[in-house]
Design a protein around this motif. Sequence first.
Motif, PDB file in Angstrom:
ATOM      1  N   THR A  17       0.867  -1.125  -0.022  1.00 49.91           N
ATOM      2  CA  THR A  17       0.026   0.039  -0.008  1.00 49.91           C
ATOM      3  C   THR A  17       0.889   1.149  -0.112  1.00 49.91           C
ATOM      4  O   THR A  17       0.110   2.219  -0.285  1.00 49.91           O
ATOM      5  CB  THR A  17      -0.874  -0.133   1.249  1.00 49.91           C
ATOM      6  N   LEU A  60     -12.158   0.838   7.159  1.00 46.15           N
ATOM      7  CA  LEU A  60     -11.098   0.018   6.491  1.00 46.15           C
ATOM      8  C   LEU A  60     -10.336  -0.990   7.389  1.00 46.15           C
ATOM      9  O   LEU A  60     -10.158  -0.610   8.714  1.00 46.15           O
ATOM     10  CB  LEU A  60     -10.007   1.262   6.400  1.00 46.15           C
ATOM     11  N   PHE A  80      -4.579   6.957   4.067  1.00 48.04           N
ATOM     12  CA  PHE A  80      -5.817   6.256   3.515  1.00 48.04           C
ATOM     13  C   PHE A  80      -6.967   6.718   3.769  1.00 48.04           C
ATOM     14  O   PHE A  80      -7.951   6.954   2.959  1.00 48.04           O
ATOM     15  CB  PHE A  80      -5.683   4.770   4.293  1.00 48.04           C
ATOM     16  N   ASN A  83      -7.279   9.720   1.104  1.00 51.17           N
ATOM     17  CA  ASN A  83      -7.493   9.094  -0.434  1.00 51.17           C
ATOM     18  C   ASN A  83      -8.747   8.590  -0.637  1.00 51.17           C
ATOM     19  O   ASN A  83      -9.625   8.637  -1.272  1.00 51.17           O
ATOM     20  CB  ASN A  83      -6.481   8.187  -0.591  1.00 51.17           C
ATOM     21  N   PHE A 118      -8.908   0.691  -3.602  1.00 50.42           N
ATOM     22  CA  PHE A 118      -9.565   0.329  -2.377  1.00 50.42           C
ATOM     23  C   PHE A 118     -10.801  -0.691  -3.032  1.00 50.42           C
ATOM     24  O   PHE A 118     -11.368  -0.434  -3.846  1.00 50.42           O
ATOM     25  CB  PHE A 118     -10.418   1.271  -1.933  1.00 50.42           C
ATOM     26  N   THR A 166      -7.086  -2.325   1.366  1.00 51.75           N
ATOM     27  CA  THR A 166      -6.612  -1.822   0.232  1.00 51.75           C
ATOM     28  C   THR A 166      -5.931  -2.861  -0.746  1.00 51.75           C
ATOM     29  O   THR A 166      -5.612  -4.005  -0.050  1.00 51.75           O
ATOM     30  CB  THR A 166      -5.332  -0.892   0.828  1.00 51.75           C
TER      31      THR A 166
END
Length: 209
Positions: A17, A60, A80, A83, A118, A166
């Motif tokens: 990632t 997440l 993360f 984004n 994602f 991810t």
Amino acid sequence: MHFFKKRIGSILILIITCVFFVGCKNTTNTVISNSASEETITKEQEDYLKNGYQIGDYKLLLTKNQKKNEKQTFIDNNFFEANFQKIQDNIDLSKKINIILYGLHYSPEEERYTLGTFLINTTNTTIKKLSFTLTPSFKNIGDVEPIKSNFEGDDLVELPPKSLFTLAISGDAPLKSADLLMENKGPDITFKITDLEINGEKVDNTNEH
């Protein structure tokens, strides 16, 4: 363009990632945290690692392999979160699974690109096992060769509805195609999912709810 498609055929799915800020060698150094830095993890951060990080209506999660390799990166910044917030409006609730791009990196030394995405569960089902054929498509290049992908065990975390993890998609691309490749931004790169199996059941990628 045909040459580019042939080279793309060796695409691999990887659970990586942090390649978008540093090269692969530096990534390794960044990801592997020493015991001193691990001691700075707060109870709140430990909870994120164990139970996931809430971003708006979605959570997440990390796979077991990601927890081993990307622990410090996950807790050190809001990369993360920032984004995901940018792409959240692009989630298509009519699909069971969404794969949405958040970053594109190209390594001229390796003549290889990586797409940061994602993978989002937009079903009403907790996903414990997942497989599909993935076909990336570049706006100015078209479809590339499909990739058969299978996720279970340490490569997949149980994904309740409205959760995500991810996923990085990497493939070969000759240096002479780099400029053409990097012209693609955001919505220019899409992903077609076929041969979808969720928890061992063959389904299409259309939600019925």
